[in-house]
Design an enzyme around this catalytic site. Structure first.
Site, PDB file in Angstrom:
ATOM      1  N   GLU A  12       0.842  -1.214   0.000  1.00  0.00           N
ATOM      2  CA  GLU A  12       0.000   0.000   0.000  1.00  0.00           C
ATOM      3  C   GLU A  12       0.868   1.253   0.000  1.00  0.00           C
ATOM      4  O   GLU A  12       0.559   2.242  -0.676  1.00  0.00           O
ATOM      5  CB  GLU A  12      -0.943  -0.037   1.208  1.00  0.00           C
ATOM      6  N   GLU A  52      -3.936  -9.525   3.715  1.00  0.00           N
ATOM      7  CA  GLU A  52      -4.695  -9.232   4.935  1.00  0.00           C
ATOM      8  C   GLU A  52      -5.834 -10.209   5.173  1.00  0.00           C
ATOM      9  O   GLU A  52      -6.177 -10.516   6.310  1.00  0.00           O
ATOM     10  CB  GLU A  52      -5.247  -7.796   4.874  1.00  0.00           C
TER      11      GLU A  52
END
Ligand code: 3HC
Ligand code: NAI
Length: 695
Positions: free
Chosen positions: A105, A125
């Site tokens: 990210e 995740e």
């Protein structure tokens, strides 16, 4: 220092430096923001390269920090990404090895991304019951397109950087062997003057048919996700990248991320992540303990377990010799192995070359001299101390000095087995689970005399064999089977008091167990427990248990292998059909006991099964047989089909609340067969102190 700062040729090189994987904890985020600002403020700097030290660009947000106030402290990951993206000088992410989660990210917030081949790129995740929470769900579809991004986010599976070359994720994937930092600096210089700076947030996701695609994806993902909420939440947030403007999508992602963070499923997955890694850490055996080389293995006994164990070695590329007493048994064992590999090949899960290679690594012998030079020998003969004694005395006589002598015993005393040799320091228990080539768990039984390097080597070997190694002390049944005995005992009492096998199994399976206790018995063989109960009747007479299992075995109903057990089976079909004969037997037994059968709720069934595990687990913990509660959880998650989303029996008890668990146990102790319940003193203590098993 958690981010280093250097200048190369007017380019600032910021290196995240938080071993082992540059997890982005508060200190790292703070240092990275400060370094970006420093570069921004230095007039001589024309561009910035952001990379990671050691074995990762970054493994993502620091999971260890998740339950602490640091997780939400500023600068947040968002603030760090905004600082990179908002820089007026180009920021280039120089990626290698591992770029995952918050690490990816952050890279997506940089203006450019370059990478070495072989880097694992992922938003994993979902494997922790979460979704990417720092813009990943909005930025990845913008560079990879909706479908590819959705696949990566919903599966969490890493993709190698070279496979993503040519997408808008990477401006360049260098050739193998490139020196990353100089190459990234050269790239940064080449783009230093270009304006405007490219920002992923300003791109759009173009997918005209998105509504139909998303609808079908939702249906597939929902069906596959079972009790886990995260995969579907991933779909919804990724959908926002097409249906909402960027900033709204980010807000939506944040909201769903915070929600998932609080779910028990995510807490359980995070617990399992750390529990798995913690299991290989032994307080008095430092990580740098030297290990013995394991290049050649031997297995004694080519039966159910021996064959599977041999396959494990072959799968890891370690040549292995199987030893049997009779040619016929050896031929049968080797033929079964061959058939197993060929079946896997026929299913397309193994190439013909690999199949041949693995079969080629396994040979057989009837002669101990042929195995003398093996580095490890695993005994898997009958569960009978006298037979084990004969084998271990022979091993002691022939095996080379320093060879590890392991026993696959499931209940016997490893210290007694070690005493059959003149080298007890080399003896250890390696308790594989059936089918040994499939099940993840390896209980490693540390004897009184087991040398530290033997333990360290066996733990390292468990990783090589792709097993989860959990260390247990010596006791009857070790961690797993000692606990399961209490669970099976409760299952038996439930029959005596009013339930039938199918009801008990259904309740257990609805709780999430892969299989209820009676189906499990039919699979493993009911004769195993029968044999153990007979031994117990001699060793510790007077133990309270339901006699139904003995009655079953007296009829030869050992389970699937005899075509009948607690259930009926049809040839070639593993489906368990409730058996009217067994149900009648159960009812007749209650009547013989003078018991008035009652309706037992599924909730009671689940409590009695699960809390019997928890109570015995507490006892095992107090005795030091397990080093920590999370080790018990790993045993149950990887060896006994305990539902992953509940985190293991001890974690589950923590979520229920130990005072509640204790109150239930005390309640059952007052009921029928209540003598089987003696609350473990550790449970009583922790409940009184307001503590948990897993701190
Ligand atoms: N945070 C903190 N510690 C981490 C970590 C992380 N993200 N990832 C790994 N570690 C630690 C492990 O706990 C372990 O610590 P230990 O040595 O004290 O036991 C150590 O790093 C090494 O881990 P492995 O044994 O797993 O080493 P491998 O080399 O086999 O694998 C890895 C490295 C591929 C990075 C693997 O550890 C992994 O998959 N980690 C999880 C990555 C992940 O899930 N990232 C997403 C985090 S959530 C997030 O970023 C939220 C964001 O979207 C807001
Ligand atoms: P099995 O009966 O299928 O195989 C035992 C094999 O050992 C037979 O092939 C037999 O010929 C051979 N054998 C017997 N004495 C021998 C000797 N002196 N020398 C060489 N070979 C000899 O038994 P299984 O199920 O494979 O069990 C083996 C061990 O593994 C036991 O200790 C058992 O408790 C343990 N175990 C079994 C599990 C299971 O689910 N079956 C699970 C975990 C452990």
């Amino acid at each position: 220092m958690s981010a280093d700062y250097q200048v190369h040729d007017n380019v600032a090189v910021i290196t995240l430096n938080n071993p082992p994987v540059n997890g982005m904890g508060l200190a790292t985020r703070t240092a990275a923001v400060a370094a970006l600002r420093r570069a921004q403020d230095d007039g001589a700097i024309v561009a910035i390269v952001l990379t990671g030290a050691g074995k990762a660009f970054s493994g993502g947000a620091d999971i260890k920090e998740f339950n602490s106030p640091n997780a939400l402290a500023e600068p947040s990951l968002f603030a760090l990404i905004a600082t990179a993206e908002g820089s007026t000088k180009p920021v280039v992410a120089a990626i290698h090895s591992v770029c995952m989660g918050g690490g990816l990210e952050l890279a997506l917030g940089c203006h450019y991304r370059v990478a070495l081949p072989g880097a694992q790129i992922a938003l994993p995740e979902v494997k922790l019951g979460l979704l990417p929470g720092a813009g990943g769900t909005q930025r990845l579809p913008r560079v990879l397109g909706l479908e590819m991004a959705l696949n990566m986010i919903v599966s969490g599976t890493p993709v190698l950087s070279e496979k993503l070359a040519g997408t808008m994720l990477f401006n360049e994937v260098f050739s193998a062997g490139t020196d990353l930092v100089p190459a990234a600096v050269a790239f940064a210089k080449s783009v230093a003057a270009l304006r405007p700076l490219p920002k992923v947030r300003e791109m759009t996701v173009d997918y005209p048919e998105h509504a139909a695609f998303l609808a079908s994806t939702r249906a597939t993902v929902k069906a596959a996700a079972g009790p886990f909420p995260a995969p579907l939440e991933c779909v919804e947030t990724v959908a926002a990248s097409v249906t909402m403007p960027f900033d709204e999508g980010i807000k939506f992602e944040r909201q769903r991320f915070m929600h998932l963070m609080q779910t028990t499923e995510s807490k359980a997955l995070r617990h399992a992540f750390f529990a798995e890694r913690l299991a290989s850490k032994i307080p008095d055996v430092p990580a740098d303990t030297p290990t013995r080389a394991i290049d050649k293995a031997a297995v004694i006994g080519a039966g159910t377990m021996g064959g599977g164990i041999a396959m494990n070695f072959a799968n890891a590329g370690i040549p292995v010799i199987l030893l049997e007493t009779k040619q016929e048994a050896l031929d049968k064992g080797l033929a079964t192995i061959r058939k197993n590999y060929e079946n896997t090949m026929k299913k397309g899960k193994l190439t013909p070359e690999k199949c041949a290679q693995r079969i080629g690594l396994i040979s057989g012998t009837l002669d101990y001299a042929a195995i003398a030079s093996a580095d490890i020998v695993v005994e898997a003969v009958f569960e009978d101390l006298a037979v084990k004694e004969t084998v271990f005395r022979q091993l002691d006589a022939v095996m080379k000095p320093g060879a590890i002598l392991a026993s696959n015993t499931s209940t016997l005393d490893v210290d007694k087995i070690a005493a059959f040799t003149g080298r007890p320091q080399d003896v250890i228990g390696t308790h594989f689970f059936s089918p040994a080539n499939v099940m993840k768990l390896l209980e490693i039984v540390r004897g009184k005399a087991t040398a530290k390097d033997v333990l360290a080597t066996t733990l390292a070997l468990s990783k090589k064999l792709k097993k989860t190694g959990v260390v247990s002390g010596v006791c009857d049944g070790f961690i797993g089977n000692r606990m399961v005995e209490q669970y099976v005992r409760q299952a038996g009492f439930l029959l005596d008091e009013g339930a039938l096998p199918a009801q008990v199994d259904r309740a257990a399976e609805q709780f999430g167990f892969a299989m209820g206790p009676f189906r499990m018995g039919d699979l493993a063989g009911n004769d195993i427990g029968w044999y153990i109960r007979k031994r117990r009747a001699i060793e510790s007479p007077g133990m309270l248990y339901s006699k139904t299992a003995d009655l079953l075995c007296e009829q030869g109903r050992f389970g699937q292998k005899t075509g009948a057990g607690w259930y009926d089976y049809k040839a070639g079909d593993r489906t368990a059909y409730p058996s009217p004969l067994v149900d009648d037997m159960v009812l007749a037994h209650s009547a013989a006991l003078g018991v008035t059968r009652r309706v037992i709720s599924d909730a009671e069934i689940v409590e009695r099964l699960v809390y019997s595990l928890v109570n015995e687990g507490a006892q095992i913990l107090a005795e030091g047989i397990a080093m920590r509660a999370s080790d018990i959880d790993m045993v149950y998650l990887t060896g006994y089909g305990f539902p992953l989303y509940r985190g293991g029996p001890m974690f589950y008890a923590d979520t229920v609340g130990l005072p509640n668990v204790l109150a239930a146990i005390e309640h059952y102790a007052r009921g029928a067969n209540g003598a089987a319940w003696v609350a473990a003193p550790l449970l009583v203590q922790l409940a009184a102190d307001g503590k948990q098993f897993n701190r």
